[in-house]
Design an enzyme around this catalytic site. Sequence first.
Site, PDB file in Angstrom:
ATOM      1  CE1 TYR A 162      -4.574  -1.891   4.390  1.00 13.39           C
ATOM      2  CE2 TYR A 162      -3.506   0.256   4.200  1.00 13.39           C
ATOM      3  CZ  TYR A 162      -4.046  -0.869   3.612  1.00 13.39           C
ATOM      4  OH  TYR A 162      -4.068  -0.972   2.237  1.00 13.39           O
ATOM      5  CB  SER A 186      -0.891   0.010   1.246  1.00 13.54           C
ATOM      6  OG  SER A 186      -1.540   1.258   1.407  1.00 13.54           O
TER       7      SER A 186
END
Length: 254
Positions: A155, A142
Amino acid sequence: MGSLEGKTAIVSGAASGIGRATALLLAREGAAVTVADIDEAAGPKVAGQITDEGGQAIFARCDVSQSADCKRTVEETVAAFGGVDILFNNAGIIRRADVLDTTEEEWDQVMAVNIKSIFLMSKYAIPYIIDAGGGSIINTGSGWGLVGGGDAISYCASKGAVVNMTRAMAIDHGPQNIRVNCICPGDTDTEMLRNEARQLGETDEVFLAGAGDRPLQRIGTPEDIAQAVLHFASDASAWTTGAVLVVDGGGLAG
């Protein structure tokens, strides 16, 4: 077309979003595909779409945080198609909260789905990729694996780990002719992104509009990301390993 003829791919998180778009694209390029997902309603539909289009696919019900499921998924793939050449470790979840508001159970779940899954799927697939003479593993990181983000501590931590795990795997398995690379998508129009909006108490419209505020002036599509995965899965990237490719419409450019 046909750049993956004769190859077999496993795609985790393939029932929707980036995983679905990638499974369809790899199949259209000639690969036999295992659609691996915990969703027993949507997953078979993706496999069915591939076979309806003339491709080869099976659905494997897989909780990627569980060793037995990952092992079985790889074994079912080998039984159906004879081996494994490509592994796309894509399954992931997000919890939008800071340290204080993240529970221990939520932390453990994010780490299990986003990190442990790559370890487990790779552990069981790599011996077969070696048997095939080499192949490609692609991990989904990401943009927040490269820079920090607010209210997403678990995350961000997990995706940062994906990035460096990719490099370590590339070093370990390069001598076996296995290339290991990482894609780092920016905000992409998936159900997971819309779930973020709900976690933050925002409407989809407002949240997605903000996500599109980047140099290319739009949010990403699952198909945008699938094209990057195809590059790493195919021989177009034959001398690329340990790489981290940001696919985010310029969001991290400045």
